[in-house]
Every structure is written in C-alpha cells, then in structure tokens.
Design a protein around this motif. Sequence first.
Motif, PDB file in Angstrom:
ATOM      1  N   HIS A 299       0.834  -1.199   0.000  1.00  0.00           N
ATOM      2  CA  HIS A 299       0.000   0.000   0.000  1.00  0.00           C
ATOM      3  C   HIS A 299       0.867   1.245   0.000  1.00  0.00           C
ATOM      4  O   HIS A 299       2.060   1.195   0.296  1.00  0.00           O
ATOM      5  N   ASN A 300       0.262   2.349  -0.349  1.00  0.00           N
ATOM      6  CA  ASN A 300       0.951   3.633  -0.275  1.00  0.00           C
ATOM      7  C   ASN A 300       1.134   4.010   1.189  1.00  0.00           C
ATOM      8  O   ASN A 300       0.393   3.520   2.055  1.00  0.00           O
ATOM      9  N   PRO A 301       2.088   4.888   1.489  1.00  0.00           N
ATOM     10  CA  PRO A 301       2.290   5.301   2.883  1.00  0.00           C
ATOM     11  C   PRO A 301       1.006   5.861   3.493  1.00  0.00           C
ATOM     12  O   PRO A 301       0.212   6.522   2.816  1.00  0.00           O
ATOM     13  N   ILE A 302       0.809   5.559   4.759  1.00  0.00           N
ATOM     14  CA  ILE A 302      -0.365   6.019   5.494  1.00  0.00           C
ATOM     15  C   ILE A 302       0.115   6.774   6.728  1.00  0.00           C
ATOM     16  O   ILE A 302       0.962   6.278   7.474  1.00  0.00           O
ATOM     17  N   ALA A 303      -0.432   7.956   6.940  1.00  0.00           N
ATOM     18  CA  ALA A 303      -0.088   8.758   8.116  1.00  0.00           C
ATOM     19  C   ALA A 303      -1.069   8.451   9.238  1.00  0.00           C
ATOM     20  O   ALA A 303      -2.287   8.482   9.033  1.00  0.00           O
ATOM     21  N   LEU A 304      -0.539   8.154  10.399  1.00  0.00           N
ATOM     22  CA  LEU A 304      -1.349   7.993  11.608  1.00  0.00           C
ATOM     23  C   LEU A 304      -1.167   9.270  12.412  1.00  0.00           C
ATOM     24  O   LEU A 304      -0.177   9.427  13.131  1.00  0.00           O
ATOM     25  N   LEU A 305      -2.106  10.200  12.259  1.00  0.00           N
ATOM     26  CA  LEU A 305      -1.941  11.523  12.845  1.00  0.00           C
ATOM     27  C   LEU A 305      -2.249  11.565  14.334  1.00  0.00           C
ATOM     28  O   LEU A 305      -1.855  12.498  15.019  1.00  0.00           O
ATOM     29  N   ASP A 306      -2.974  10.589  14.825  1.00  0.00           N
ATOM     30  CA  ASP A 306      -3.289  10.526  16.245  1.00  0.00           C
ATOM     31  C   ASP A 306      -2.884   9.141  16.727  1.00  0.00           C
ATOM     32  O   ASP A 306      -3.689   8.218  16.744  1.00  0.00           O
ATOM     33  N   LEU A 307      -1.632   8.985  17.073  1.00  0.00           N
ATOM     34  CA  LEU A 307      -1.093   7.678  17.415  1.00  0.00           C
ATOM     35  C   LEU A 307      -1.706   7.171  18.715  1.00  0.00           C
ATOM     36  O   LEU A 307      -1.617   7.813  19.758  1.00  0.00           O
ATOM     37  N   SER A 308      -2.340   6.033  18.629  1.00  0.00           N
ATOM     38  CA  SER A 308      -2.941   5.382  19.795  1.00  0.00           C
ATOM     39  C   SER A 308      -2.519   3.923  19.797  1.00  0.00           C
ATOM     40  O   SER A 308      -1.964   3.418  18.810  1.00  0.00           O
ATOM     41  N   ALA A 309      -2.817   3.222  20.878  1.00  0.00           N
ATOM     42  CA  ALA A 309      -2.492   1.798  20.957  1.00  0.00           C
ATOM     43  C   ALA A 309      -3.208   1.030  19.853  1.00  0.00           C
ATOM     44  O   ALA A 309      -2.620   0.165  19.201  1.00  0.00           O
ATOM     45  N   GLU A 310      -4.466   1.359  19.618  1.00  0.00           N
ATOM     46  CA  GLU A 310      -5.244   0.678  18.577  1.00  0.00           C
ATOM     47  C   GLU A 310      -4.684   0.972  17.190  1.00  0.00           C
ATOM     48  O   GLU A 310      -4.537   0.067  16.359  1.00  0.00           O
ATOM     49  N   ALA A 311      -4.346   2.229  16.910  1.00  0.00           N
ATOM     50  CA  ALA A 311      -3.791   2.598  15.593  1.00  0.00           C
ATOM     51  C   ALA A 311      -2.452   1.917  15.363  1.00  0.00           C
ATOM     52  O   ALA A 311      -2.187   1.415  14.270  1.00  0.00           O
ATOM     53  N   LEU A 312      -1.618   1.869  16.387  1.00  0.00           N
ATOM     54  CA  LEU A 312      -0.317   1.219  16.254  1.00  0.00           C
ATOM     55  C   LEU A 312      -0.480  -0.278  16.022  1.00  0.00           C
ATOM     56  O   LEU A 312       0.196  -0.871  15.180  1.00  0.00           O
ATOM     57  N   THR A 313      -1.405  -0.888  16.724  1.00  0.00           N
ATOM     58  CA  THR A 313      -1.666  -2.306  16.543  1.00  0.00           C
ATOM     59  C   THR A 313      -2.119  -2.597  15.111  1.00  0.00           C
ATOM     60  O   THR A 313      -1.634  -3.534  14.471  1.00  0.00           O
ATOM     61  N   ARG A 314      -3.047  -1.807  14.600  1.00  0.00           N
ATOM     62  CA  ARG A 314      -3.514  -1.985  13.222  1.00  0.00           C
ATOM     63  C   ARG A 314      -2.363  -1.815  12.232  1.00  0.00           C
ATOM     64  O   ARG A 314      -2.254  -2.545  11.251  1.00  0.00           O
ATOM     65  N   ALA A 315      -1.486  -0.843  12.490  1.00  0.00           N
ATOM     66  CA  ALA A 315      -0.336  -0.609  11.600  1.00  0.00           C
ATOM     67  C   ALA A 315       0.615  -1.800  11.601  1.00  0.00           C
ATOM     68  O   ALA A 315       1.113  -2.209  10.560  1.00  0.00           O
TER      69      ALA A 315
END
Length: 115
Positions: free
Chosen positions: A95-111
Amino acid sequence: MRRIRAVIVTVSPLLRDIVSEVVAGRVPIDFVAALASRDRLEVSLRDLTPHLILIGLRRGEGCGVALALRSAFPCARVILLSHDARQADVHGPHHNPIALLDLSAEALTRAVLGF
C-alpha cells in the motif's frame, strides 16, 4: 497467524518499552532487536531478517528514511515514529504510505498488523 519478527531502531528506551508492551499484548510479535544506532543499519537488519522495522525519527527527518529501508527490504513494513511520538507513518509492501496523525495503541496495533 505467523509471528512477526520486529526490530526497533533509534527509539528511546521509555517509548520502546511502551510500544513493546502495547503491541506484544495484542499481536503475535517477537522483538528480535532494539538498535540504539543506525550505523551499518542495513547490514544489521539483513542479519535479523525483520518483517517489521519500527524506527524513531529525529527532529526534521521525514519519509526518506523509510524509502531507503523499503528499497533494501521490500517485503518489510516500516513504521516511522515522529520525534515526539505523536504520530507515525506506515510504509508497507502492499500500500501507499499512510499517516497515523493521532497515534494510539489501537492505531499502532492496526499498523503492525498491516491494517
């Protein structure tokens, strides 16, 4: 699900511990190394064969760090953590790069899991 081989590079010890605890509790992951320096990084990573590279950026650094790593390790996912740990950029093989602008435990896990 296969276990993810991960390497953490130039991330402060406190943030490294937080990331390790948050992710390890949710994802089948093995942190095979924590590198405090980027000296000879490609050689070190080649020996470690990671599926995932989490790298802490210095102030003013950007996506160029990920581009070099993705070129050397096209199958690995690279997650760049901003110098203040508030956001991350995810560079993956499919995939193309994706920005996680609000880093959370859930967002990091999904990444880490690749969305």
